[in-house]
Write an enzyme that holds these catalytic residues in place. Sequence first.
Site, PDB file in Angstrom:
ATOM      1  N   GLY A  18       2.863   6.356   3.858  1.00 42.11           N
ATOM      2  CA  GLY A  18       1.786   6.086   4.811  1.00 42.11           C
ATOM      3  C   GLY A  18       2.074   5.012   5.843  1.00 42.11           C
ATOM      4  N   SER A  19       3.351   4.862   6.221  1.00 40.26           N
ATOM      5  CA  SER A  19       3.629   3.812   7.215  1.00 40.26           C
ATOM      6  C   SER A  19       3.076   4.182   8.593  1.00 40.26           C
ATOM      7  CB  SER A  19       5.125   3.497   7.277  1.00 40.26           C
ATOM      8  OG  SER A  19       5.834   4.553   7.868  1.00 40.26           O
ATOM      9  N   ASN A  20       3.030   5.468   8.899  1.00 41.70           N
ATOM     10  CA  ASN A  20       2.436   5.866  10.186  1.00 41.70           C
ATOM     11  C   ASN A  20       0.930   5.656  10.186  1.00 41.70           C
ATOM     12  OD1 ASN A  20       4.362   7.032  12.296  1.00 41.70           O
ATOM     13  ND2 ASN A  20       5.131   7.900  10.377  1.00 41.70           N
ATOM     14  N   LYS A  98       1.725  19.449   3.137  1.00 38.05           N
ATOM     15  CA  LYS A  98       1.153  20.780   2.901  1.00 38.05           C
ATOM     16  C   LYS A  98       0.830  21.447   4.230  1.00 38.05           C
ATOM     17  CE  LYS A  98       1.111  20.518  -1.555  1.00 38.05           C
ATOM     18  NZ  LYS A  98       1.889  21.424  -2.386  1.00 38.05           N
ATOM     19  N   ASN A 114       0.382  16.007  14.784  1.00 35.76           N
ATOM     20  CA  ASN A 114       1.399  15.715  13.764  1.00 35.76           C
ATOM     21  C   ASN A 114       2.504  14.905  14.420  1.00 35.76           C
ATOM     22  OD1 ASN A 114       2.818  15.963  11.252  1.00 35.76           O
ATOM     23  ND2 ASN A 114       4.110  17.520  12.201  1.00 35.76           N
ATOM     24  N   HIS A 116       6.651  14.185  14.159  1.00 35.88           N
ATOM     25  CA  HIS A 116       7.881  14.738  13.593  1.00 35.88           C
ATOM     26  C   HIS A 116       9.047  13.815  13.976  1.00 35.88           C
ATOM     27  CE1 HIS A 116      10.411  17.882  11.932  1.00 35.88           C
ATOM     28  NE2 HIS A 116      11.219  17.717  12.971  1.00 35.88           N
ATOM     29  N   ASP A 157       5.569  23.132  12.875  1.00 31.39           N
ATOM     30  CA  ASP A 157       6.330  22.316  13.848  1.00 31.39           C
ATOM     31  C   ASP A 157       6.410  22.973  15.227  1.00 31.39           C
ATOM     32  OD1 ASP A 157       6.861  20.323  11.986  1.00 31.39           O
ATOM     33  OD2 ASP A 157       8.852  21.092  11.486  1.00 31.39           O
ATOM     34  N   GLU A 186       8.461   5.900  15.813  1.00 30.49           N
ATOM     35  CA  GLU A 186       7.263   6.629  15.352  1.00 30.49           C
ATOM     36  C   GLU A 186       6.047   5.715  15.372  1.00 30.49           C
ATOM     37  OE1 GLU A 186       7.488   9.118  11.824  1.00 30.49           O
ATOM     38  OE2 GLU A 186       9.663   8.988  11.850  1.00 30.49           O
TER      39      GLU A 186
HETATM   40  C1  GRF Z   1       7.498  10.332   9.037  1.00 28.08           C
HETATM   41  O1  GRF Z   1       8.874  10.238   9.259  1.00 28.08           O
HETATM   42  C2  GRF Z   1       6.885  11.415   9.876  1.00 28.08           C
HETATM   43  O2  GRF Z   1       7.542  11.615  11.087  1.00 28.08           O
HETATM   44  C3  GRF Z   1       7.048  12.631   9.009  1.00 28.08           C
HETATM   45  O3  GRF Z   1       6.858  12.175   7.693  1.00 28.08           O
HETATM   46  C4  GRF Z   1       7.190  10.787   7.619  1.00 28.08           C
HETATM   47  C5  GRF Z   1       6.012  10.079   7.029  1.00 28.08           C
HETATM   48  O4  GRF Z   1       6.267   8.721   6.793  1.00 28.08           O
HETATM   49  N1  GRF Z   1       6.137  13.686   9.393  1.00 28.08           N
HETATM   50  P1  GRF Z   1       5.091   7.736   6.451  1.00 28.08           P
HETATM   51  O5  GRF Z   1       4.415   8.272   5.188  1.00 28.08           O
HETATM   52  O6  GRF Z   1       4.146   7.716   7.599  1.00 28.08           O
HETATM   53  O7  GRF Z   1       5.728   6.406   6.194  1.00 28.08           O
END
Ligand code: GRF
Length: 214
Positions: A18-20, A98, A114, A116, A157, A186
């Site tokens: 969940g870093s994003n 999923k 999303n 990527h 994608d 990201e």
């Molecule tokens: C990220 O690299 C994102 O681009 C991909 O899955 C990864 C998720 O990382 N879809 P995080 O859980 O957000 O750290």
Amino acid sequence: MVNPVEGLHIAVFASGRGSNFQALLKAIEEKRIPNAEIVLVMSNNSDAGALEVAREHNIPTLHLSQKQFATEEEFNRALLQMLENHDVNLVALAGYMKRLHASVIQRYRNRIINIHPALLPGFSGKGMFGVHVHEAVIASGVKVTGVTVHIVDEEYDHGPIVLQRAVPVEDHDSPETLAARVLKVEHQLYPEAVRLFAEGKVRVNGRRVYIGQD
Ligand code: GRF
């Protein structure tokens, strides 16, 4: 134009660390994204780090997995109901492993995004997740990779691209060092993309996304 809305009520779907999600949360807390709130964090994985972080921030969480339901239809109905209950108007997938059902995509057309960790349409599709993406990038010999934020449509994608940013591939890169460089980008690009939605600046026309006032 993807309808400008009064306030963005974001649901984040995440399967892992969940870093994003955290990058989005930080950007909202620091007021880099106006008029936006994360109203729900959903995961298919009860151990997801994202759920833990959400709880620490008093954000409602939801552990919802197909396994809890007899049919796919029931699962999707429950998911849509939860999104409605929380008045969600943007779904941000952040490492959600999923596939979403067509009924969900249809209900939130142009309102599911999303991120990527490569430049789509390259390095995408089946098996292209996590470190596998960066392994494939290095093996291909490309000098540039990057990050893509795209709208989710029925194909994996594949949906219209909102933002992309390039990241150099260095000669000495391992998949891990490259992943770390890409991840930093990201964390910048996803909040930027969500800000564009919050400001009502996203217009989708076929496969093209135009960013601007109208
Ligand atoms: C990220 O690299 C994102 O681009 C991909 O899955 C990864 C998720 O990382 N879809 P995080 O859980 O957000 O750290």
